[in-house]
Design a protein around this motif. Structure first.
Motif, mmCIF file in Angstrom:
data_model
loop_
_atom_site.group_PDB
_atom_site.id
_atom_site.type_symbol
_atom_site.label_atom_id
_atom_site.label_comp_id
_atom_site.label_asym_id
_atom_site.label_seq_id
_atom_site.Cartn_x
_atom_site.Cartn_y
_atom_site.Cartn_z
ATOM 1 N N UNK A 88 0.837 -1.194 0.000
ATOM 2 C CA UNK A 88 0.000 0.000 0.000
ATOM 3 C C UNK A 88 0.879 1.254 0.000
ATOM 4 N N UNK A 89 1.942 1.185 0.763
ATOM 5 C CA UNK A 89 2.863 2.315 0.849
ATOM 6 C C UNK A 89 3.457 2.620 -0.527
ATOM 7 N N UNK A 90 3.819 1.560 -1.222
ATOM 8 C CA UNK A 90 4.408 1.710 -2.542
ATOM 9 C C UNK A 90 3.408 2.365 -3.493
ATOM 10 N N UNK A 91 2.150 1.874 -3.411
ATOM 11 C CA UNK A 91 1.091 2.411 -4.267
ATOM 12 C C UNK A 91 0.908 3.899 -4.031
ATOM 13 N N UNK A 92 0.920 4.284 -2.761
ATOM 14 C CA UNK A 92 0.652 5.675 -2.423
ATOM 15 C C UNK A 92 1.930 6.498 -2.358
ATOM 16 N N UNK A 93 3.046 5.809 -2.570
ATOM 17 C CA UNK A 93 4.343 6.469 -2.487
ATOM 18 C C UNK A 93 4.548 7.125 -1.116
ATOM 19 N N UNK A 94 4.221 6.384 -0.102
ATOM 20 C CA UNK A 94 4.367 6.889 1.263
ATOM 21 C C UNK A 94 5.152 5.891 2.097
ATOM 22 N N UNK A 95 5.573 6.366 3.232
ATOM 23 C CA UNK A 95 6.289 5.545 4.194
ATOM 24 C C UNK A 95 5.313 4.528 4.810
#
Length: 473
Positions: A88-95
């Motif tokens: 999910x982090x990768x998808x949203x480009x978040x930590x």
RNA sequence: GGCGGCAUAGCCAAGUGGUAAGGCGACGGAUUGCAAAUCCGUUAUUCCCCGGUUCGAUCCCGGGUGCCGCCUCCA
């Protein structure tokens, strides 16, 4: 009458007896925080809350723990080494840490809105790595686990009771049918206690390697043990948790401690939506926001999810939500009428009248809840009370007894009925009085205008032979 | 393929080896200045289907059908 619960472990209803008199240790499988919880999730959490509330009604102290899984859930068992939070982090480009904090906060807000009582503690998997490693080391020492490269697996063959909870047996598990068996496993059914992947962001160095993270099941074993001890009374979860999750927890914990883990395993059946499985594709994985956006209070959702006994399939549609709302408002109305009857308004002439009926309803409610939390039967008992008060068959003291029961027992468990005395501000009081004046003057145009204005403010008026009654819409 | 759960009126939902609680909704009537609320009445003759056991089954047994879950880190 004693509290009887269905135990998945034995497939029977059993009288509930805690390990320690007066104290119940309960662990509820909580959310994995990588997205918004949906109404199906809440069926399980409301069930756990109801269980806790009913136990408290019977006078015991409940030590309740619900985990927040914020690390370690692999998307698949292949070599990707990616978990849902990281994905999910990768998808949203978040930590990933930010992702899990964000959804944890929303989860806590959601359960608050639903009137779910806070657990004693909400342990996070990421904050219990040492406890997990301690168990893994113990399992290795005792020979229940083995290391393969930088991974550690539990050896299912060493635990003969593996499969007792789910009815599966190791030989019948169709391992490898849909997923590729990892070569380093001694048996396809062996499950990971610790995994390693250099690409992982959430990882902890141990003697197994620099880039490790926990397997799925170990966090619950470790956190239950940390906060409740080696042995607990009740462990709950959704029906999907039976296998493999809870089966694996039993294996790990019991091999580590040498004692039985949970005495009672209780599982909630899935909520269906529109008669079938809810799906992202159909767009019916509703969140609380969806329910509120349609104009329903969260407490109506709570009631809706309590309509069915927790072990039977339950369907959700918006029409059913509407019905739940109506029924709940009738319970609010019951509470309001009882409060009035206590003071003699709409009560039977004899103060004692109906006491026996009130006692019968209480007994029926209690018996229903004692029978494996039969909430629909319990609500039906309250409806008997409503019929009685509507027919003015309850005297003031019977109404007081009924109100006492409704406030301090029935709604302590249901947790969604409006039972508080409500008051109006002076301006609305004046408007009601002005309308009465207008009616006396037969100025119905004016009186109806005031009624409409109040309705717009959420105040519904009822003209009775004995005067006007108001209630909130 | 293996294992398990569920199937009751328009809808929701209890329940029992002896012929079906309760609720929501609907319809008719009463009441009301009109409403709302309330009251009275009506609303399941295959309790999914087919067999069997039984004096008798919705409830027990067998076989179907449908929906759901697990055997893939979805409560």
């Amino acid at each position: 009458m004693t509290f009887v619960v269905y135990n998945t472990l034995t497939r029977h209803k059993e009288p509930f007896r805690p390990l320690e008199s007066g104290v119940v240790r309960m662990y509820n499988c909580g959310p994995t925080v990588y997205g918004r919880a949906h109404i199906g999730n809440f069926r399980a959490y409301i069930f756990a809350d109801t269980l806790r509330r009913w136990l408290e009604c019977s006078g015991v102290t409940v030590k309740q723990v619900m985990n927040i899984t914020d690390v370690g859930h692999l998307l698949d068992d292949a070599d990707e080494g990616e978990d849902k939070i990281e994905s999910q982090a990768k998808k949203e480009n978040r930590d990933p840490w930010e992702i899990s904090r964000h959804w944890t906060r929303l989860f806590m807000e959601d359960i608050h809105k639903l009137g779910i009582e806070p657990a004693m503690v909400y342990p996070k998997a990421s904050e219990h790595i040492p406890e997990m490693v301690e168990m893994i080391e113990g399992l290795l020492q005792k020979g229940y686990a083995y290391q393969a490269g930088e991974d550690v697996y539990f050896e299912v063959a060493r635990f003969p009771r593996y499969g007792r909870l789910s009815g599966n047996t190791v030989s019948e598990l169709d391992a490898g049918a849909r997923i590729e068996v990892r070569e380093e496993k001694r048996h396809p059914a062996d499950f990971a206690l610790w995994k390693s992947d250099a690409r992982h962001i959430m990882k902890w160095p141990t003697r197994f390697g620099e880039h490790g993270f926990p397997g799925w099941h170990i966090e619950c074993s470790a956190m239950a043990r940390k906060h409740l001890g080696d042995r607990i009374d009740i462990h709950t979860g959704g029906e999907d948790n039976v296998f493999p999750h809870h089966e694996c927890e039993i294996a790990q914990t019991e091999c580590f401690t040498g004692a039985p883990f949970a005495n009672y395993w209780m599982h909630t059946k899935f909520l269906q939506v529109d008669g079938g499985k809810m799906s992202k594709r159909l767009g019916n994985c509703y969140s609380i926001d969806d329910v509120v956006a349609k104009g329903y209070e969260p407490r109506a959702l709570r009631f809706c999810l309590l309509r069915g006994q927790y072990r039977t399939p339950l369907n959700f549609t918006w029409a059913i939500m509407d019905e739940s709302k109506s029924v709940l408002e009738n319970l609010d109305d019951l509470a309001a009428r009882l409060r009035r009857a206590m003071t003699g308004h709409g009560a039977a002439a004899s103060s004692e009248a109906g006491l026996e009926l009130v006692e019968e309803c209480q007994a029926e409610f209690t018996e229903a809840m004692d029978d494996d939390l039969n909430t629909p039967r319990a609500v039906a008992a309250l409806m008997q009370l409503r019929t009685a008060v509507l027919e003015e068959r309850l005297g003031a003291s019977a109404a007081a007894a009924a109100n006492q029961f409704l406030v301090h027992t029935a709604n302590k468990v249901l947790g969604c009925v409006r039972v508080e005395e409500e008051s109006l501000d002076a301006e609305i009081e004046r408007a009601i009085a002005a309308r009465q004046d207008a009616r006396k003057r037969k100025d119905f145009q004016a009186s109806d205008r005031i009624r409409d204005e109040l309705l717009a403010k959420g105040i519904v008026l009822e003209d009775t032979p004995k005067g006007v009654i108001w209630k909130r819409k």
